[in-house]
Design a protein around this motif. Structure first.
Motif, PDB file in Angstrom:
ATOM      1  N   SER A  93       0.829  -1.202   0.000  1.00 15.71           N
ATOM      2  CA  SER A  93       0.000   0.000   0.000  1.00 15.71           C
ATOM      3  C   SER A  93       0.867   1.257   0.000  1.00 15.71           C
ATOM      4  O   SER A  93       0.598   2.208  -0.741  1.00 15.71           O
ATOM      5  N   PHE A  94       1.900   1.243   0.830  1.00 16.13           N
ATOM      6  CA  PHE A  94       2.801   2.388   0.905  1.00 16.13           C
ATOM      7  C   PHE A  94       3.497   2.628  -0.429  1.00 16.13           C
ATOM      8  O   PHE A  94       3.574   3.762  -0.914  1.00 16.13           O
ATOM      9  N   LEU A  95       3.979   1.555  -1.054  1.00 16.31           N
ATOM     10  CA  LEU A  95       4.658   1.699  -2.341  1.00 16.31           C
ATOM     11  C   LEU A  95       3.700   2.152  -3.435  1.00 16.31           C
ATOM     12  O   LEU A  95       4.073   2.934  -4.318  1.00 16.31           O
ATOM     13  N   SER A  96       2.455   1.685  -3.402  1.00 22.61           N
ATOM     14  CA  SER A  96       1.490   2.135  -4.411  1.00 22.61           C
ATOM     15  C   SER A  96       1.170   3.610  -4.227  1.00 22.61           C
ATOM     16  O   SER A  96       0.963   4.332  -5.207  1.00 22.61           O
ATOM     17  N   GLN A  97       1.137   4.096  -2.977  1.00 16.84           N
ATOM     18  CA  GLN A  97       0.919   5.521  -2.745  1.00 16.84           C
ATOM     19  C   GLN A  97       2.086   6.342  -3.277  1.00 16.84           C
ATOM     20  O   GLN A  97       1.890   7.407  -3.868  1.00 16.84           O
ATOM     21  N   ILE A  98       3.295   5.851  -3.089  1.00 14.85           N
ATOM     22  CA  ILE A  98       4.468   6.560  -3.612  1.00 14.85           C
ATOM     23  C   ILE A  98       4.426   6.603  -5.134  1.00 14.85           C
ATOM     24  O   ILE A  98       4.685   7.639  -5.755  1.00 14.85           O
ATOM     25  N   PHE A 101       1.918   9.082  -6.307  1.00 15.91           N
ATOM     26  CA  PHE A 101       2.455  10.429  -6.160  1.00 15.91           C
ATOM     27  C   PHE A 101       3.414  10.757  -7.297  1.00 15.91           C
ATOM     28  O   PHE A 101       3.375  11.846  -7.874  1.00 15.91           O
ATOM     29  N   VAL A 102       4.278   9.805  -7.636  1.00 21.82           N
ATOM     30  CA  VAL A 102       5.238  10.029  -8.715  1.00 21.82           C
ATOM     31  C   VAL A 102       4.507  10.240 -10.032  1.00 21.82           C
ATOM     32  O   VAL A 102       4.839  11.148 -10.802  1.00 21.82           O
ATOM     33  N   ARG A 103       3.508   9.416 -10.304  1.00 21.77           N
ATOM     34  CA  ARG A 103       2.754   9.557 -11.556  1.00 21.77           C
ATOM     35  C   ARG A 103       2.023  10.895 -11.625  1.00 21.77           C
ATOM     36  O   ARG A 103       2.019  11.554 -12.653  1.00 21.77           O
ATOM     37  N   GLN A 104       1.395  11.267 -10.539  1.00 21.99           N
ATOM     38  CA  GLN A 104       0.564  12.470 -10.557  1.00 21.99           C
ATOM     39  C   GLN A 104       1.396  13.748 -10.507  1.00 21.99           C
ATOM     40  O   GLN A 104       1.187  14.660 -11.296  1.00 21.99           O
ATOM     41  N   LEU A 106       5.062  14.228 -10.265  1.00 23.03           N
ATOM     42  CA  LEU A 106       6.307  14.376 -10.994  1.00 23.03           C
ATOM     43  C   LEU A 106       6.133  14.147 -12.499  1.00 23.03           C
ATOM     44  O   LEU A 106       6.752  14.837 -13.300  1.00 23.03           O
ATOM     45  N   ASN A 107       5.317  13.189 -12.889  1.00 25.69           N
ATOM     46  CA  ASN A 107       5.115  12.914 -14.312  1.00 25.69           C
ATOM     47  C   ASN A 107       3.965  13.705 -14.913  1.00 25.69           C
ATOM     48  O   ASN A 107       3.843  13.785 -16.127  1.00 25.69           O
ATOM     49  N   GLY A 108       3.093  14.227 -14.084  1.00 25.21           N
ATOM     50  CA  GLY A 108       1.965  15.028 -14.574  1.00 25.21           C
ATOM     51  C   GLY A 108       0.844  14.202 -15.155  1.00 25.21           C
ATOM     52  O   GLY A 108      -0.003  14.729 -15.883  1.00 25.21           O
ATOM     53  N   GLU A 109       0.761  12.919 -14.827  1.00 24.97           N
ATOM     54  CA  GLU A 109      -0.315  12.077 -15.334  1.00 24.97           C
ATOM     55  C   GLU A 109      -1.521  12.202 -14.423  1.00 24.97           C
ATOM     56  O   GLU A 109      -1.420  12.526 -13.243  1.00 24.97           O
ATOM     57  N   GLU A 110      -2.680  11.919 -14.966  1.00 29.35           N
ATOM     58  CA  GLU A 110      -3.905  11.942 -14.192  1.00 29.35           C
ATOM     59  C   GLU A 110      -4.080  10.622 -13.467  1.00 29.35           C
ATOM     60  O   GLU A 110      -3.602   9.584 -13.909  1.00 29.35           O
ATOM     61  N   ALA A 111      -4.800  10.652 -12.355  1.00 24.39           N
ATOM     62  CA  ALA A 111      -5.062   9.416 -11.600  1.00 24.39           C
ATOM     63  C   ALA A 111      -6.001   8.518 -12.382  1.00 24.39           C
ATOM     64  O   ALA A 111      -6.927   8.986 -13.041  1.00 24.39           O
TER      65      ALA A 111
END
Length: 112
Positions: A93-98, A101-104, A106-111
């Protein structure tokens, strides 16, 4: 900035090598690095096999049936298994949250 990174890496390497050399020196001073030769006993007493209680096939079958009826319950094994499963779920769960965060951010992708 580049010069600072080089200085940090060189200093860290020197400290690491110094610590390893110090550990090696102390091991040599204490005589820990000298291997202890293995000793093989010349004769193994055969009395240990005779002294062990022997169970008949009927007793073993009765114990096996009792275990099957009661079930194998080891409190510490069950506790360790449940703790390991919980830690696995928590870390995933912790790694999926990280990663979210990186996708949203730092990469600018949408959830998704």
């Amino acid at each position: 900035m580049k010069r600072l990174m080089v200085q940090v890496i060189v200093t860290g390497t020197i400290l690491l090598l110094g610590a390893l050399a110090g550990v090696q020196y102390m091991n040599e001073q204490l005589g820990i690095t000298q291997p202890v030769p293995l000793t093989v006993p010349e004769n193994v007493p055969e009395e240990t096999e005779a002294a062990a209680p022997s169970l008949s096939k009927q007793e073993l079958a009765a114990k096996y049936e009792r275990v099957e009826q009661v079930g194998r319950l080891n409190f510490f094994s069950e506790m360790g298994t449940s703790l390991a499963d919980g830690m696995n779920k928590l870390s995933r769960s912790f790694l999926s949250q990280i990663m979210a965060f990186v996708r949203q951010v730092l990469n600018g992708e949408e959830a998704a």
